[in-house]
Design a protein around this motif. Sequence first.
Motif, mmCIF file in Angstrom:
data_model
loop_
_atom_site.group_PDB
_atom_site.id
_atom_site.type_symbol
_atom_site.label_atom_id
_atom_site.label_comp_id
_atom_site.label_asym_id
_atom_site.label_seq_id
_atom_site.Cartn_x
_atom_site.Cartn_y
_atom_site.Cartn_z
ATOM 1 N N THR A 230 0.664 -1.248 -0.043
ATOM 2 C CA THR A 230 0.162 -0.095 0.050
ATOM 3 C C THR A 230 1.005 1.240 0.076
ATOM 4 O O THR A 230 2.123 1.117 0.265
ATOM 5 C CB THR A 230 -0.877 -0.030 1.260
ATOM 6 O OG1 THR A 230 -0.056 0.373 2.346
ATOM 7 C CG2 THR A 230 -1.599 -1.274 1.669
ATOM 8 N N LEU A 231 0.043 2.534 -0.417
ATOM 9 C CA LEU A 231 0.966 3.742 -0.324
ATOM 10 C C LEU A 231 1.137 4.068 1.567
ATOM 11 O O LEU A 231 2.218 4.501 1.613
ATOM 12 C CB LEU A 231 -0.056 4.890 -0.846
ATOM 13 C CG LEU A 231 0.459 6.104 -0.401
ATOM 14 C CD1 LEU A 231 1.878 6.352 -1.119
ATOM 15 C CD2 LEU A 231 -0.409 7.200 -0.975
ATOM 16 N N HIS A 232 0.060 3.613 2.172
ATOM 17 C CA HIS A 232 0.503 4.076 3.735
ATOM 18 C C HIS A 232 1.318 3.406 4.402
ATOM 19 O O HIS A 232 2.071 3.937 5.239
ATOM 20 C CB HIS A 232 -0.893 4.157 4.158
ATOM 21 C CG HIS A 232 -1.895 2.873 4.244
ATOM 22 N ND1 HIS A 232 -2.472 2.673 3.210
ATOM 23 C CD2 HIS A 232 -1.976 1.828 5.133
ATOM 24 C CE1 HIS A 232 -3.315 1.385 3.336
ATOM 25 N NE2 HIS A 232 -3.008 1.287 4.566
ATOM 26 N N PRO B 146 10.381 -7.124 -8.996
ATOM 27 C CA PRO B 146 9.431 -7.903 -9.938
ATOM 28 C C PRO B 146 8.035 -8.562 -9.449
ATOM 29 O O PRO B 146 7.303 -8.899 -10.162
ATOM 30 C CB PRO B 146 10.379 -8.886 -11.047
ATOM 31 C CG PRO B 146 11.662 -8.912 -10.194
ATOM 32 C CD PRO B 146 11.907 -7.845 -9.311
ATOM 33 N N LYS B 147 8.390 -8.855 -8.229
ATOM 34 C CA LYS B 147 7.103 -9.447 -7.363
ATOM 35 C C LYS B 147 6.329 -8.913 -6.577
ATOM 36 O O LYS B 147 5.343 -9.268 -6.122
ATOM 37 C CB LYS B 147 7.709 -10.859 -6.987
ATOM 38 C CG LYS B 147 8.407 -11.730 -7.437
ATOM 39 C CD LYS B 147 9.044 -12.926 -7.011
ATOM 40 C CE LYS B 147 7.744 -13.840 -6.836
ATOM 41 N NZ LYS B 147 8.485 -15.233 -5.998
ATOM 42 N N VAL B 148 6.661 -7.434 -6.696
ATOM 43 C CA VAL B 148 5.628 -6.610 -5.949
ATOM 44 C C VAL B 148 4.768 -5.666 -6.879
ATOM 45 O O VAL B 148 5.199 -5.204 -7.845
ATOM 46 C CB VAL B 148 6.344 -5.801 -4.874
ATOM 47 C CG1 VAL B 148 6.974 -6.781 -3.903
ATOM 48 C CG2 VAL B 148 6.912 -4.623 -5.384
ATOM 49 N N MET B 149 3.599 -5.533 -6.398
ATOM 50 C CA MET B 149 2.709 -4.318 -7.250
ATOM 51 C C MET B 149 2.207 -3.507 -6.313
ATOM 52 O O MET B 149 1.997 -3.781 -4.849
ATOM 53 C CB MET B 149 1.411 -5.319 -7.563
ATOM 54 C CG MET B 149 2.011 -6.564 -8.351
ATOM 55 S SD MET B 149 0.355 -7.664 -8.660
ATOM 56 C CE MET B 149 0.599 -8.849 -7.570
ATOM 57 N N PHE B 150 1.684 -2.430 -6.708
ATOM 58 C CA PHE B 150 1.094 -1.624 -5.934
ATOM 59 C C PHE B 150 -0.461 -1.844 -5.586
ATOM 60 O O PHE B 150 -1.107 -2.264 -6.674
ATOM 61 C CB PHE B 150 0.803 0.121 -6.518
ATOM 62 C CG PHE B 150 0.127 0.936 -5.752
ATOM 63 C CD1 PHE B 150 0.478 1.520 -4.653
ATOM 64 C CD2 PHE B 150 -1.122 1.446 -6.460
ATOM 65 C CE1 PHE B 150 -0.447 2.049 -3.764
ATOM 66 C CE2 PHE B 150 -1.964 2.353 -5.584
ATOM 67 C CZ PHE B 150 -1.571 2.810 -4.488
ATOM 68 N N GLY B 151 -1.011 -1.944 -4.549
ATOM 69 C CA GLY B 151 -2.272 -1.936 -4.374
ATOM 70 C C GLY B 151 -2.624 -1.144 -3.096
ATOM 71 O O GLY B 151 -1.948 -1.300 -2.047
ATOM 72 N N SER B 152 -3.623 -0.149 -3.380
ATOM 73 C CA SER B 152 -3.853 0.869 -2.216
ATOM 74 C C SER B 152 -4.386 0.348 -0.831
ATOM 75 O O SER B 152 -3.989 0.906 0.000
ATOM 76 C CB SER B 152 -4.758 1.903 -2.943
ATOM 77 O OG SER B 152 -5.737 1.477 -2.971
ATOM 78 N N ASP B 153 -5.105 -0.535 -0.909
ATOM 79 C CA ASP B 153 -5.931 -1.143 0.143
ATOM 80 C C ASP B 153 -6.754 0.258 0.485
ATOM 81 O O ASP B 153 -7.031 0.275 1.776
ATOM 82 C CB ASP B 153 -5.145 -1.720 1.200
ATOM 83 C CG ASP B 153 -6.071 -2.497 2.332
ATOM 84 O OD1 ASP B 153 -7.286 -2.343 1.818
ATOM 85 O OD2 ASP B 153 -5.673 -2.733 3.471
ATOM 86 N N LEU C 219 2.653 8.788 -4.449
ATOM 87 C CA LEU C 219 3.569 7.782 -4.827
ATOM 88 C C LEU C 219 4.712 8.587 -5.710
ATOM 89 O O LEU C 219 5.698 8.266 -5.495
ATOM 90 C CB LEU C 219 2.869 6.863 -5.620
ATOM 91 C CG LEU C 219 2.324 5.583 -5.144
ATOM 92 C CD1 LEU C 219 1.477 4.855 -6.082
ATOM 93 C CD2 LEU C 219 3.300 4.824 -4.116
ATOM 94 N N ALA C 220 4.157 9.496 -6.566
ATOM 95 C CA ALA C 220 5.070 10.324 -7.483
ATOM 96 C C ALA C 220 6.016 10.959 -6.569
ATOM 97 O O ALA C 220 7.378 11.003 -6.633
ATOM 98 C CB ALA C 220 4.454 10.969 -8.511
ATOM 99 N N GLU C 221 5.328 11.655 -5.640
ATOM 100 C CA GLU C 221 6.344 12.547 -4.710
ATOM 101 C C GLU C 221 7.390 11.499 -3.803
ATOM 102 O O GLU C 221 8.360 12.041 -3.615
ATOM 103 C CB GLU C 221 5.272 13.168 -3.706
ATOM 104 C CG GLU C 221 5.994 14.058 -2.765
ATOM 105 C CD GLU C 221 5.121 15.082 -2.005
ATOM 106 O OE1 GLU C 221 3.927 14.439 -1.584
ATOM 107 O OE2 GLU C 221 5.746 15.804 -1.202
ATOM 108 N N LEU C 222 6.828 10.443 -3.441
ATOM 109 C CA LEU C 222 7.654 9.417 -2.819
ATOM 110 C C LEU C 222 8.850 9.181 -3.499
ATOM 111 O O LEU C 222 10.139 8.977 -3.348
ATOM 112 C CB LEU C 222 6.888 8.368 -2.000
ATOM 113 C CG LEU C 222 7.410 7.386 -1.353
ATOM 114 C CD1 LEU C 222 8.283 7.842 -0.141
ATOM 115 C CD2 LEU C 222 6.775 6.021 -1.294
ATOM 116 N N PHE C 223 8.542 8.723 -4.742
ATOM 117 C CA PHE C 223 9.475 7.924 -5.730
ATOM 118 C C PHE C 223 10.517 9.099 -6.265
ATOM 119 O O PHE C 223 11.521 8.769 -6.239
ATOM 120 C CB PHE C 223 8.827 7.272 -6.865
ATOM 121 C CG PHE C 223 8.571 5.746 -6.711
ATOM 122 C CD1 PHE C 223 7.518 5.392 -5.694
ATOM 123 C CD2 PHE C 223 9.006 4.858 -7.345
ATOM 124 C CE1 PHE C 223 7.294 4.278 -5.411
ATOM 125 C CE2 PHE C 223 8.620 3.698 -7.047
ATOM 126 C CZ PHE C 223 7.746 3.302 -6.115
#
Length: 335
Positions: free
Chosen positions: A189-191, A233-240, A268-272
Amino acid sequence: MQLALNSPLDMHLHLRDEAMLNIVAPLSAKSFAAAIIMPNLVPPITTIAALKAYKERIMIATKGEKFTPLMTLFFQDSYDYDFLKEAKEYISAIKLYPAGITTNSEGGVSGIDSESLKMTLDAMSELKIPLLIHGETNGFVMDREKEFVPVYEELAKNFPNLTIVMEHITTKDSVEALDRHKNLYATITLHHLLITLDDVAGGMLEPHLFCKPIAKRPEDREALLKVALEAHPKVMFGSDSAPHPQHAKESCGCAAGVFTAPIALPVLAELFAHHDKLDNLQAFVSDNAQRIYDFRPEKKEVILEDAPSTVPAIYDTVVPMYAGKEIGWSIKSVS
Ligand code: NCD
Ligand code: ZN
Ligand code: ZN
């Protein structure tokens, strides 16, 4: 600075139903091309008829947006091959909840082991239906996810052809398990990339950051950040993103769930950008998921820019994460 994202995907999203659906669904549909829709309604989505009707309501709530709801069923160990063969056409995955472990999970599974779930998991393996799991035991709250890792590993070993997604991982232990089994994947998640337990309960109690699994220690967040920023490669964004009405959050008996859908992509953009890893955001929010789910979304381009914006204090009845605060990035356009 600007960043163009192609077809961002949210691989773990709660859209709820009725009035709440109409408030929150357009906010995700605006900037995401598709999302995995969680089935923990009351009652949960366990039949093809209920699934089709729910999808129809989502389509109505998101009309006018290029947005594909990727539907899921709420896992039952009674699902057999014939049922799943018919269901496969309408679903992208099946979500398994341990009974009573999180919001609206009372109808979940008690006692998760390879033997009792064999019929359903064999059928899912054969039909190539991914299994998504809320992986927590009912132990001490900070240890629940760690204690569940052996369950993930047992399932991954015993069902080598089953794609298993560890949903909303929050610990270093879960991150480490990813590389031990070729069929284990994870959403983040983002949080959980931003906060630790300190932000929830270290000062005044912050109900809008209270969720399951609870945010963990700094070293856990570091481990999550590392794999997210490198777009492992095995992780995806999922906000929950899990909206609850304000009265259910700001009350005795605070409901679990953080509402992040409207801020997800800019933050996410700010964090990256902050970590100088903007180039990896495309893989984290879309390409990895496309490969893992073997899914090609419709084309949707989202342009983000480092122009500050203020997060609304409330969306109708729902308070978002960072309500009323300024964030460094915003969505410039969507086409
Ligand atoms: C989710 C919800 O509200 O449906 N809550 C949460 O704290 N994450 C359920 C879930 O994803 O576990
Ligand atoms: Zn969950
Ligand atoms: Zn969830």
